[in-house]
Design a protein around this motif. Structure first.
Motif, short mmCIF file in Angstrom:
data_model
loop_
_atom_site.label_atom_id
_atom_site.label_comp_id
_atom_site.label_asym_id
_atom_site.label_seq_id
_atom_site.Cartn_x
_atom_site.Cartn_y
_atom_site.Cartn_z
N ILE A 718 0.83 -1.21 0.00
CA ILE A 718 0.00 0.00 0.00
C ILE A 718 0.87 1.26 0.00
N VAL A 719 1.85 1.33 0.89
CA VAL A 719 2.65 2.56 0.98
C VAL A 719 3.59 2.69 -0.23
N THR A 720 4.02 1.56 -0.80
CA THR A 720 4.85 1.64 -2.00
C THR A 720 4.07 2.28 -3.14
N GLN A 721 2.87 1.81 -3.38
CA GLN A 721 2.05 2.36 -4.46
C GLN A 721 1.67 3.82 -4.18
N ALA A 722 1.35 4.13 -2.92
CA ALA A 722 0.95 5.49 -2.58
C ALA A 722 2.10 6.47 -2.74
N ALA A 723 3.30 6.08 -2.28
CA ALA A 723 4.45 6.98 -2.38
C ALA A 723 4.81 7.27 -3.83
N LEU A 724 4.82 6.24 -4.66
CA LEU A 724 5.15 6.44 -6.07
C LEU A 724 4.10 7.29 -6.77
N ARG A 725 2.85 7.16 -6.36
CA ARG A 725 1.78 7.92 -6.97
C ARG A 725 1.78 9.38 -6.51
N GLU A 726 2.02 9.58 -5.22
CA GLU A 726 1.86 10.91 -4.64
C GLU A 726 3.09 11.81 -4.82
N MET A 727 4.25 11.25 -5.17
CA MET A 727 5.45 12.08 -5.24
C MET A 727 5.52 12.92 -6.52
N VAL A 728 4.71 12.59 -7.51
CA VAL A 728 4.84 13.24 -8.82
C VAL A 728 4.35 14.68 -8.78
N ALA A 729 3.14 14.90 -8.24
CA ALA A 729 2.54 16.24 -8.29
C ALA A 729 3.38 17.29 -7.56
N PRO A 730 3.81 17.08 -6.30
CA PRO A 730 4.64 18.10 -5.65
C PRO A 730 5.95 18.37 -6.40
N GLY A 731 6.56 17.31 -6.93
CA GLY A 731 7.81 17.50 -7.67
C GLY A 731 7.63 18.36 -8.90
N LEU A 732 6.55 18.12 -9.64
CA LEU A 732 6.29 18.92 -10.84
C LEU A 732 5.97 20.36 -10.48
N VAL A 733 5.23 20.56 -9.40
CA VAL A 733 4.92 21.93 -8.98
C VAL A 733 6.19 22.70 -8.65
N ALA A 734 7.11 22.07 -7.91
CA ALA A 734 8.34 22.75 -7.50
C ALA A 734 9.22 23.10 -8.69
N THR A 735 9.19 22.29 -9.75
CA THR A 735 10.08 22.54 -10.89
C THR A 735 9.45 23.44 -11.95
N LEU A 736 8.13 23.41 -12.09
CA LEU A 736 7.48 24.13 -13.20
C LEU A 736 6.99 25.52 -12.82
N VAL A 737 6.59 25.72 -11.56
CA VAL A 737 6.01 27.02 -11.17
C VAL A 737 6.98 28.18 -11.41
N PRO A 738 8.27 28.07 -11.04
CA PRO A 738 9.17 29.21 -11.32
C PRO A 738 9.22 29.59 -12.80
N LEU A 739 9.25 28.59 -13.67
CA LEU A 739 9.26 28.89 -15.11
C LEU A 739 7.97 29.59 -15.54
N CYS A 740 6.85 29.10 -15.04
CA CYS A 740 5.56 29.68 -15.43
C CYS A 740 5.44 31.12 -14.95
N VAL A 741 5.92 31.41 -13.73
CA VAL A 741 5.85 32.78 -13.20
C VAL A 741 6.66 33.72 -14.08
N GLY A 742 7.89 33.33 -14.42
CA GLY A 742 8.72 34.21 -15.24
C GLY A 742 8.13 34.45 -16.61
N VAL A 743 7.63 33.40 -17.26
CA VAL A 743 7.03 33.55 -18.60
C VAL A 743 5.78 34.41 -18.53
N PHE A 744 4.98 34.21 -17.49
CA PHE A 744 3.73 34.98 -17.37
C PHE A 744 3.99 36.48 -17.29
N PHE A 745 4.91 36.88 -16.41
CA PHE A 745 5.17 38.31 -16.26
C PHE A 745 5.92 38.87 -17.46
N ARG A 746 6.72 38.07 -18.13
CA ARG A 746 7.39 38.56 -19.33
C ARG A 746 6.38 38.84 -20.44
N VAL A 747 5.36 38.00 -20.55
CA VAL A 747 4.37 38.13 -21.62
C VAL A 747 3.34 39.20 -21.30
#
Length: 824
Positions: A718-747
């Motif tokens: 149970i915890v193996t499946q949950a950890a692999l499933r749940e780790m993706v969203a926070p990781g993507l948020v941490a890596t993509l949000v800075p790029l999105c903020v910079g592009v948004f204000f530049r545009v």
């Protein structure tokens, strides 16, 4: 060995060796604490490691990454590996605008010097110091191998102990194999994206020897190297840890001093391995990229930026997935086991206890190993870049020393920390405090490191033009070393139950669950003041001292903060050894409990576990402190890189501009949103564990009286499946949000400032770093204090185990678990 045993050896090497040699005479089963592994056994153990690794999923994923790198090399030659350097002002996607004249001071001065200097016709050979550092790193690998063999030569206890240990090994290996397979798939996509992005980008003007294709291949190869080494460092450290826990448990059956020695040396294996691999990775890349780009030593670090990014990419997901796994299992086990069913911690009747013990290894061993690998790698490269730019203002005699100084510091770290580890020994007798034993060994390493810093500053940073500069930089290094020691003392004060803050939480537990939570939060909030003050004093002191070293140059001030950061990290091997000591001794306590050992043995492992909680909190505080100093370097390097790409100096960051202020707000918001995602992931996974444990207790009522066995594998799955499933969203948020903020204000920005997007991101990084440092200290300290308040009550204070105060403390510990080991 008989020929008939060879197939069994390939599948189950430990059991096969034990069968062939006899459990009592075989070196790995010997009960003698001083028995060393014979040469024949050494070769068999190495062969066992190689077979185990080649049969793992990680090995297959590494082959895939290697194939991708090979394909990129072929593509490099096909798309223009031999093309001439691009002319300034070229057209194309991501090409820079016409470079403008710049005369401002700061880091840009050094970049202009790099651009204006005539390149030598023949690139000079790399200095001898680089080879010496490489030899020390190779010696570190040899010492790590010796530590592993010394620990593995200890006996594994009785059959019950080995059965529990085998279950932990299987669960940890299965999770990490699947986790790293997913991480390397994502890394492969990023690798391809980086390669093509650099193909489309004009080379920096401080590297005119390079072409877009050579830059692309250098960054791609360094990124792949960082990913692979970071993953290997975490995996191999976990491999030894899950084989050390049962040996610590067995040693605890004999004496506390032996258990301390086995636990610390097992943890030291990870520390020595991580630093050695960081150094060898950077040195190997320095030689490798020089084959593609014939640049000077001061220019080579610019080509290795992918190394730190690759290590960071793997570490983010390794820490995140491991943290979700370990705390979901821990919370689920405590909620039903301790609070509802009133059974002890690590009781074999608890269906979630194996998953909890597995989580200690995948989160605190593998995750922390990968995390510190990327921290050390990034800080070394940042300091090398700053040293390279500063060195161009100095005579030729001093240039190589300023670039190699960070590498030399960590080579010294391997030596002084290894001496401290070998001299750490607990005295025999009663009333021995394991924490004081570890601190005494650490003091030895700190004293030797102080001497080493001064010697290296004189050897590498002396220049005839500024004959006293090395003394100023020595002060910067000693400031960093003192900062590390102060961080350890402050963290111990707020998380060790021998001091008032933790005892206040235990006292608040008498009146209920709510007051326990309130007291823990107040301790965590108060604990932010002292570290913030220490960081501020260290940063300002090292910056001003560095400026004074070279006549007031701002770039010298930045290098002073780099030297302070290196000074703080000059004993990181010992600190990491203390950190991994925590989960190993925690596992040992679980093995002792589940194998039903005598009470005095559990008392020994309980004392080691409490110390392990403090050492883990110390390492978290140490990581935050070193990262705080390093972020100042990285932020300055970011501004310089933006100016280089844009062709104009970015100038100051004015938060009165609406876009810049909103970018900062977004950075602070991301810290809290990311932490909330991590806590949500732990909570949802823990709910699944709680439901499963309750269901097993309902369907198998004989579990409580021992007539029926719980199914531990269900919770592991149970915890193996949950950890692999749940780790993706926070990781993507941490890596993509800075790029999105910079592009948004530049545009969307309506003004004439074409750098407004970059300035918004600069503000984003400032606010995120400031709020992230304070929030991390709060989460880590509060979680550690809650945990040790529970341990304090379990020693018999305020009613002891099973009392109302103990149940309230368990609630606080449950709240603190995801705070310190996932979100923090």
């Amino acid at each position: 060995l008989p020929i008939s045993l060879l197939p069994e050896l390939a599948l189950t090497p430990r059991r096969a060796l034990a069968t062939a040699c006899g459990n009592h005479n075989h070196p790995m089963m010997s009960t003698s604490p001083t028995n060393d592994m014979d040469p024949d056994m050494m070769f068999k153990t190495v062969d066992m490691w190689i077979r185990s690794f080649r049969n793992s999923t990680v090995y297959s994923q590494l082959r895939i990454v290697g194939a991708i790198v090979f394909g990129l090399v072929i593509l490099f030659f096909l798309v223009g590996g031999g093309s001439s350097p691009p002319q300034p002002g070229g057209s194309g996607f991501l090409r820079k605008r016409e470079y403008q004249d710049r005369t401002d001071e700061g880091l840009m001065e050094a970049t202009e010097i790099l651009q204006s200097r005539n390149l030598p016709a023949v690139v000079s050979p790399l200095p001898l110091m680089l080879y010496l550092v490489g030899l020390v790193a190779l010696g570190g690998l040899a010492f790590a191998a010796w530590l592993a063999m010394w620990v593995l030569a200890k006996d594994e206890g009785d059959e019950k102990m080995r059965a529990v240990s085998d279950a932990i090994r299987e669960g940890a290996a299965g999770f990490l194999s699947t986790q790293y397979a997913n991480i390397f798939k994502l890394a492969g996509l990023v690798l391809v994206g980086l390669f093509f992005m650099y193909l489309c980008r004009e080379v920096p003007k401080n590297l005119p020897q390079a072409t877009p294709s050579t830059m692309a291949i250098c960054v791609a190869v360094s990124f792949a190297t960082g990913c692979i080494l970071s993953g290997v460092a975490g995996y191999v450290g976990m491999w030894v840890a899950v084989r050390s826990n049962v040996r610590v448990a067995s040693a605890a059956c004999r004496s506390l001093p032996e258990a301390v020695a086995v636990g610390l040396r097992a943890g030291a294996f990870s520390g020595v391995l991580v630093v050695s691999m960081v150094l060898l990775g950077i040195i190997g890349l320095l030689f490798g990229v020089r084959l593609l780009v014939p640049a000077g030593l001061h220019q080579l670090p610019f080509l290795l930026v992918g190394y730190g990014f690759g290590a960071s990419f793997v570490a983010l997901f390794a820490q995140l997935g491991g943290g979700i796994y370990t705390k979901a299992a821990d919370v689920g086990a405590d909620m039903v086991g301790k609070v509802e069913s009133d059974i002890p911690e690590d009781d074999p009747r608890n269906p979630a206890v194996i998953a909890d013990l597995v989580g200690d290894n995948v989160g605190d061993c593998a995750g922390r190993g990968a995390d510190l690998f990327e921290s050390i790698a990034g800080e070394i490269l940042a300091a090398m870049i700053l040293g390279g730019t500063l060195s161009q203002k100095l005579p030729a005699e001093a240039q190589s020393g300023y670039v190699l100084f960070p590498l030399a510091i960590h080579a010294m770290d391997l030596i002084v920390s290894s001496i401290g580890i070998m001299l750490t020994e607990a005295p025999r007798g009663k009333n021995v405090d394991p924490m004081e034993v570890l601190k005494n060994g650490y003091k030895v390493s700190v004293g030797l490191a102080g001497i080493g810093i001064v010697m290296l500053c004189r050897l590498l940073l002396y220049t005839s033009a500024y004959p006293y500069a090395w003394m100023y930089f020595s002060v910067c290094g000693l400031v960093g070393l003192g900062t590390a020691f102060l961080f350890i003392l402050v963290t111990q004060y707020y998380t060790d139950f021998n001091y008032p803050p933790v005892r206040q939480i235990a006292q608040a537990s008498i009146t209920g669950h709510g007051t326990n939570v309130i007291a823990g939060m107040s301790v965590g909030m108060r604990a932010t003041a002292a570290p913030a003050f220490i960081i501020g004093v260290a940063l300002l002191t090292s910056y001003k001292t560095g400026m004074a070293a070279l006549g007031g140059l701002p770039s010298a001030g930045l290098f002073g903060t780099a030297v302070a950061t290196m000074g703080m990290l000059s004993t990181v091997v010992f600190v990491l050894a203390m950190d991994v000591f925590g989960p190993i001794t925690d596992n040992a306590g679980g093995i002792v409990e589940m194998s039903e050992q005598p009470e005095h043995v559990r008392d020994i492992t309980d004392s080691l576990d409490a110390v392990g909680n403090t050492t883990k909190a110390i390492t978290k505080g140490f990581s935050v402190g070193s990262a705080s100093l390093a972020c100042f370097l990285l932020f300055s390097a970011f501004l310089d890189e933006v100016s280089e790409l844009a062709g104009e100096k970015i100038g100051g960051i004015d938060i009165s501009v609406p876009e810049v202020f909103l970018g900062g707000m977004a950075g602070a918001t991301l810290v809290f949103y990311f932490s909330g995602q991590c806590m949500t992931a732990v909570g949802s996974a823990a709910q699944e564990v709680v439901n499963n444990v309750r269901q097993q207790f309902r369907e198998k009522p004989g579990i409580m009286d021992g007539s029926q066995k719980p199914d531990h594998s269900q919770c592991v799955r149970i915890v193996t499946q949950a950890a692999l499933r749940e780790m993706v969203a926070p990781g993507l948020v941490a890596t993509l949000v800075p790029l999105c903020v910079g592009v948004f204000f530049r545009v969307t920005a309506s003004g004439n400032d074409r750098l407004i997007g970059a300035k918004a991101i600069a503000s984003f990084l400032m606010f995120a770093t400031s709020s992230g440092v304070l929030f991390a200290i709060f989460l880590n300290t509060a979680g550690g204090a809650w945990d040790n308040a529970k341990k304090y009550i379990e020693q018999g204070v305020h009613g002891g185990k099973g009392s109302a105060a103990h149940k309230a403390a368990v609630t606080g510990d449950t709240v603190g678990d995801p705070c310190k080991d996932t979100a923090g």
